[in-house]
Design a protein around this motif. Sequence first.
Motif, PDB file in Angstrom:
ATOM      1  N   ALA A 176       0.817  -1.207   0.000  1.00 28.98           N
ATOM      2  CA  ALA A 176       0.000   0.000   0.000  1.00 28.98           C
ATOM      3  C   ALA A 176       0.853   1.260   0.000  1.00 28.98           C
ATOM      4  O   ALA A 176       1.859   1.342   0.684  1.00 28.98           O
ATOM      5  N   GLY A 177       0.401   2.265  -0.758  1.00 28.83           N
ATOM      6  CA  GLY A 177       0.979   3.590  -0.638  1.00 28.83           C
ATOM      7  C   GLY A 177       0.725   4.071   0.781  1.00 28.83           C
ATOM      8  O   GLY A 177      -0.268   3.698   1.400  1.00 28.83           O
ATOM      9  N   THR A 178       1.626   4.893   1.321  1.00 31.07           N
ATOM     10  CA  THR A 178       1.534   5.159   2.752  1.00 31.07           C
ATOM     11  C   THR A 178       0.637   6.332   3.122  1.00 31.07           C
ATOM     12  O   THR A 178       0.244   6.448   4.270  1.00 31.07           O
ATOM     13  N   GLN A 179       0.321   7.217   2.171  1.00 26.09           N
ATOM     14  CA  GLN A 179      -0.350   8.468   2.547  1.00 26.09           C
ATOM     15  C   GLN A 179      -1.706   8.612   1.872  1.00 26.09           C
ATOM     16  O   GLN A 179      -2.067   7.837   0.992  1.00 26.09           O
ATOM     17  N   ASP A 180      -2.422   9.676   2.256  1.00 26.86           N
ATOM     18  CA  ASP A 180      -3.533  10.138   1.426  1.00 26.86           C
ATOM     19  C   ASP A 180      -3.043  11.367   0.644  1.00 26.86           C
ATOM     20  O   ASP A 180      -1.954  11.882   0.912  1.00 26.86           O
ATOM     21  N   PHE A 181      -3.821  11.824  -0.309  1.00 27.99           N
ATOM     22  CA  PHE A 181      -3.370  12.968  -1.113  1.00 27.99           C
ATOM     23  C   PHE A 181      -3.316  14.249  -0.288  1.00 27.99           C
ATOM     24  O   PHE A 181      -2.500  15.132  -0.548  1.00 27.99           O
ATOM     25  N   ASP A 182      -4.182  14.366   0.711  1.00 34.34           N
ATOM     26  CA  ASP A 182      -4.154  15.565   1.553  1.00 34.34           C
ATOM     27  C   ASP A 182      -2.794  15.752   2.218  1.00 34.34           C
ATOM     28  O   ASP A 182      -2.409  16.870   2.567  1.00 34.34           O
ATOM     29  N   SER A 183      -2.072  14.643   2.371  1.00 33.34           N
ATOM     30  CA  SER A 183      -0.778  14.677   3.033  1.00 33.34           C
ATOM     31  C   SER A 183       0.177  15.682   2.393  1.00 33.34           C
ATOM     32  O   SER A 183       1.015  16.278   3.070  1.00 33.34           O
ATOM     33  N   VAL A 184       0.010  15.899   1.100  1.00 31.61           N
ATOM     34  CA  VAL A 184       0.960  16.770   0.397  1.00 31.61           C
ATOM     35  C   VAL A 184       0.917  18.196   0.955  1.00 31.61           C
ATOM     36  O   VAL A 184       1.887  18.946   0.862  1.00 31.61           O
ATOM     37  N   GLU A 185      -0.180  18.548   1.595  1.00 35.42           N
ATOM     38  CA  GLU A 185      -0.286  19.895   2.173  1.00 35.42           C
ATOM     39  C   GLU A 185       0.673  20.089   3.349  1.00 35.42           C
ATOM     40  O   GLU A 185       0.861  21.205   3.818  1.00 35.42           O
ATOM     41  N   HIS A 186       1.258  18.995   3.826  1.00 42.08           N
ATOM     42  CA  HIS A 186       2.211  19.103   4.933  1.00 42.08           C
ATOM     43  C   HIS A 186       3.630  18.780   4.510  1.00 42.08           C
ATOM     44  O   HIS A 186       4.514  18.625   5.338  1.00 42.08           O
ATOM     45  N   THR A 187       3.836  18.641   3.213  1.00 40.61           N
ATOM     46  CA  THR A 187       5.150  18.232   2.720  1.00 40.61           C
ATOM     47  C   THR A 187       6.071  19.446   2.574  1.00 40.61           C
ATOM     48  O   THR A 187       5.648  20.481   2.081  1.00 40.61           O
ATOM     49  N   ASP A 188       7.321  19.292   2.997  1.00 40.30           N
ATOM     50  CA  ASP A 188       8.295  20.368   2.810  1.00 40.30           C
ATOM     51  C   ASP A 188       9.243  20.083   1.654  1.00 40.30           C
ATOM     52  O   ASP A 188       9.735  21.000   1.009  1.00 40.30           O
ATOM     53  N   VAL A 189       9.533  18.802   1.450  1.00 40.13           N
ATOM     54  CA  VAL A 189      10.391  18.416   0.333  1.00 40.13           C
ATOM     55  C   VAL A 189       9.732  17.238  -0.365  1.00 40.13           C
ATOM     56  O   VAL A 189       9.375  16.255   0.283  1.00 40.13           O
ATOM     57  N   ALA A 190       9.544  17.348  -1.666  1.00 38.75           N
ATOM     58  CA  ALA A 190       8.971  16.232  -2.412  1.00 38.75           C
ATOM     59  C   ALA A 190       9.989  15.751  -3.434  1.00 38.75           C
ATOM     60  O   ALA A 190      10.600  16.557  -4.130  1.00 38.75           O
ATOM     61  N   ILE A 191      10.177  14.430  -3.474  1.00 41.20           N
ATOM     62  CA  ILE A 191      10.945  13.844  -4.572  1.00 41.20           C
ATOM     63  C   ILE A 191       9.940  13.231  -5.525  1.00 41.20           C
ATOM     64  O   ILE A 191       9.081  12.444  -5.112  1.00 41.20           O
TER      65      ILE A 191
END
Lengths: 82, 958
Positions: free
Chosen positions: B402-417
Motif C-alpha cells: 500500500a501507498g503510505t499516505q492520502d493525497f491531503d498529506s501533500v499539504e504538509h510536505t516540505d520536500v517532495a521527490i
Amino acid sequence: MSLNAPHEGPHAKLIYMANQIAKFMESKPHAEGVELLASHINDFWEPRMRRHLFEVLDAGGTGLRPLVLEAASKIKRPALAA
Amino acid sequence: MKDFIIPDRDFGTPAAKSKQMVTLNIDGFDVTVPEGTSIMRAAAEIGISVPKLCATDSIDAFGSCRLCLVEIEGRNGTPASCTTPVAAGIKVHTQNSKLKQLRRGVMELYISDHPLDCLTCSANGDCELQDMAGAVGLRDVRYEAIDTHFKVKDNSGVANPNYIPRDDSNPYFSYDPQKCIVCSRCVRACEEVQGTFALTIEGRGFDSRVSFGAKTDNALSSDCVSCGACVQACPTATLQEKSVIEIGTPERSVITTCAYCGVGCSFKAEMRGDELVRMVPYKHGKANRGHSCVKGRFAYGYASHKDRILNPMIRDSINDPWKEVSWTEAMDFAAAKMKGIQTKYGRQSVGVITSSRCTNEEAYLVQKLTRAVFMNNNTDTCARVCHSPTGYGLGQTLGTSAGTQDFDSVEHTDVAIVIGANPASGHPVFASRLKKRIRQGAKLIVIDPRRTEMVESAHIRAAHHLALTPGTNVAIVTALAHVIVTEGLFDAAFIQDRCDWDEFQDYAEFVSQPQNSPEAVEMLTGVKASEVRAAARLYATGGNAAIYYGLGVTEHSQGSTTVIGIANLAMMTGNIGRPGVGVNPLRGQNNVQGSCDMGSFPHELPGYRHVKGDAVRDIFEKAWGVQIDPEPGLRIPNMLDAAVEGTFKGLYCQGEDILQSDPDTKHVAAGLAAMECVIVHDLFLNETANYAHVFFPGSTFLEKDGTFTNAERRINRVRKVMAPRNGYADWEVTQMFANAMGGNWTYTHPMQIMEEIALTTPSFAGVTYEKLETMGSIQWPCNEKAPEGTPLMHVDGFVRGKGKFINTEYVATDEKTGPRFPLLLTTGRILSQYNVGAQTRRTPNVAWHAEDVLEIHPHDAEVRGIKDGDFVRLASRSGNTSLRATITDKVNPGVVYTTFHHPDTQANVITTDFSDWATNCPEYKVTAVQVSPSNGPSEWQEEYAAQATKSRRIAAAE
Ligand code: SF4
Ligand code: SF4
Ligand code: SF4
Ligand code: FES
C-alpha cells in the motif's frame, strides 16, 4: 518463448530470468540469498515454469548462476502436469 | 458556474485552518468560527448569504466587486465581508438601507454593461449575476451605458471596438467575453487551483479583459490544459460548457468516480433525464477537493461513440468476419469452447486477465471465475505491466504494497521527490495540489531523464533535476542513500525504534562502499555528483519529505530494486508514518490498486495472501465451495509463452488491450494467435479483439454500480446514472459466463459482491455500501481496528513489524546501446490521452494529441538530418515503426522519448521482452534504438493495419 529473445536455446529466457533473480539475491548474506532465491521461485513461478527449470537443472544446469544451482534442492519440483 | 442542482453551498471563501476559535455576532446571531475566517464565510455558516460576485470558496478572496459590503458596529465605512476577517466580539450587519442602496448601485453598473438576453442565455437559471440582481432587488437600470462590451455595433451602426466575439476553439467550453463581469474568478482559479497561469486580466478599468495569454489568440492554442476550473468558478455564462449550451441545464446529479486515472476524482454526473449534461468535480471528494483534469471533466464522449459495440459477437476463426448473436448464444458458444479446451488440454490451459478499469466487484468476479470455475490460478492484470514491482518492493520492506499516505498529506510536505513520474500529465489533479504546495515554499527534487513540466513551469522550479540516463535509477537511489549514511544525515532514533538496527548496519555498510558514491556513479548516471549530494541533503534535512514515484521507477529490469531503495530512503530518514511524508506510488489506471487488492495476481488471493497458505485457501474454499489450487498460476507473459508453446489455449480478457499495452507486440500477437478461444470483454473492438473469437460488449462507468480504489487506497463509489447501452453491467456479463460454465452464481447487485469481499478479506472487513454512503469514501484497511479506514499507514509501527532494509545492488540492464542502436528510448504519457487511448481517442481530446510523436534532442536530430515534423523510422532489435519527430531539448542527447496512445504508432513493437527480475514487469522505460529519416509507415504498421481492418469486419445481419 519470445520470438526475439536475446538468448539462445529453448529455455534461454527461463535461465535468464533465474539468473536475474540470483543477481539480486547475491548481494544478500549467502545463506539468506539461497533461501530467498528458492522461495521466490516457489512463490512466483507456476509449475510449468518450474518444470522447465528442472529440465535445465537435471541436464546439469548449464548457464545458471551458482546461486541458482545451490538453491535447487530447495525449489519445489512440480507434480506432473494436471 | 454556480450550482443549483444539488446545492453544494458556496461559503464564499475557503475554510480557515486555525484551531483558535473566535465568536462574533452577525445580524443578531452569535457564531463561533476559526480565526482567520472571513465575515462572509462566518455568515454563511449560520445560513446568511451575503450577496457576492467575485468571491467563491475554491479561491482566496479578492475584494473587487464591492457587492458583499457589511457594516460593523464601531468601525467606519462598509468593508467587504469576503476580505475582512472575523474578530472577537464584533457586531456585524449584513442588511440595512445604506447597504441595500450601495449594492443596488453596484449591480446597476454591472447590468448596464451586460446583455439582457437572460431568457436565451445558456446560463439561464444557473447564473450568479442573475441571482444577485434578484437578491439586491434591482428593479431598473437608471442609465444606459454609452460604451459597452456587448453591443456588436453602436447605435449609429459602427462596429464596437470593445466587442470581442466568442472563442469556441476549446472543444469543451466556450469563452464569450460580452458576458464577462471581470470578477477574475477564472484567473484566480487557473492560478490557485490548477496552477497553470493560462489566464490573465489585460488592461485596466473599463478596458480590462480576461485573456488567454498575450502571445496566443485563443483558448486552444494557449497554455490552457482544459481542466475546467475556470468554468466552475465563472459566475456567468462567459465560460460555459458547450454541452450545457447544447442541452440545457441539468436537473439532478449523481456522485460518482472518474474512470480514468489513479487519482480517483469524485464527480457529480449532472443529468437531464438519462442524458449526461456535464461532469463537475465534487467539492467534497477527498481525493480531488473539487478539482479535475480534462479527462474526467470532459472526455466522457466515448460512452456514446458510434464505435461502441453493443451486441455480443462470435466467430470460429479470426480470419472470419464477426457475427452478431444473442447473449445466450454468445455465452453458450464461449462456454462450449472453454470447456472443450479444458477437456482436451487440461485444467491449466485457460485463464483470465482482470481489468484495472472495471470495478473492484468486477475484478473480484473475474479472478473468482478462474479460481472457482476454471479451477486454476491463471489470473493476471494489467498492473503486471505497471506497478507489480511496487507490490514486491514495498511488501518486502514495509510489509504491504500500500501507498503510505492520502493525497491531503501533500499539504504538509516540505520536500517532495518525484521520481519516474510526470504527475502533470499522468496524475494532473495531484500535480495541481503538489504545485500549490510548492508555490507555498515546499522544495521539489525531480529524478527523470526528461525535463518534465514538474521541473519547470509557471511559478514552479525544481530545486534539483537529476536528469539521469534511463535505466540507472538504482544507482541514483543508492547514491542518495550513500550520501545520507556517510554524512550522518539518517534518523538513528527512528531506525532504532522502528527498524531492525542490525539490518540497517549491513545496509549502511553496503551503501557506504566507495563504488556507490555519487562521484563513482557519475559516469553511469550522467548526473553531476554535487547535484546528487545536494538533493540527498535536502531530502534528509529539509523537514517533512515525501517520495512520489511512477512507472519510470517500476518499468525497469530493476524496478523492484528501485522500489526497495525508495523505501530504504524513507525509513532511514524517518519519513514515514505521519502527514507530509511517505512513499507514494502514483498508480496509472483508475482501479489498478483495486484490481490488485481483489486477488488478480496468480499467486495471491484477495487481500494479498499467497495461495500456498492453507488458512487463506480454507476461507475461500468454504465461501465458494470448491477446492483451490495451492500452486501459483500463470502471469501474462507466461500465458503468452505457454500459448506459443501450445499448452495455454483459452483466455477471458476483461477490459484490457494487452496487444497494445504489453511489450513486444509481435510476441503478444503470436501468443494470441496460438490460442483457440480468446474472449474479449470491452467497449470497443480493441487491438486484442483482432485475435478474439468471442466479443462481450462492455459497459461504461456511467452504466453500473460498484467501487474503484484509487492510489491512496480510497474506496470510492461508482454509481449508475444510466442504463447500460449494451444491456448488462460488466459484472452481470461475467456472472452469465460463469453460469454458462456451471458456476451457479446468484448476485443481484454489486453490493452483495462487496459483502463477500468483506467477509473473506480482512483489510476490507469493515467495508459496506452503507458505510460508503455515509462516509463518502473509505481508505482500507477498514476493519475492527480501524472502523473508519486508514488514511496513513505505519503510524505506530510497520505492517511487517520492523522495517526491513534490503541491499540494492545496481545491475545494469542488458538492454544496452551499441553501434546499431545508439539511442535510449523511454516512454511516457501525456495529459489529454489515457493509456492505450481507446477511450480518449474517441473524444475531442484528440484536439491536443492527434498522434504520438518522437522527442529527440537537436544534436541527435542534426547528425541524422532530421527536421522538426519529419517522419522518422524508430527501430530496436525487436522491430521498427514510424512516427513524426519533434525536436526538443527536454530530452538529453542520446535519449529519445515517445508516448503510446495510438495503435498506428505501435510503440510496443519497439519495446523488448526484458523485465523486472522479481515480477516480470516489462522494461518499457529503456530500449536501445536507432532513429533515421523515413517517408511513411513501416511494413509492420501496414501489415498490421491490413490485418486489423480485416479482423474488424462485422457480417451484415441476415
Ligand atoms: S481550463 Fe483550467 S487551465 Fe484552462 S484556463 Fe481554465 S483553469 Fe486555466
Ligand atoms: S470569465 Fe467569468 S470568471 Fe472570468 S472574469 Fe469573466 S465573469 Fe469572472
Ligand atoms: S483522469 Fe485522474 S486527475 Fe483527471 S479527473 Fe480523472 S481521476 Fe481526476
Ligand atoms: S464578493 Fe466580496 S468584493 Fe466581491
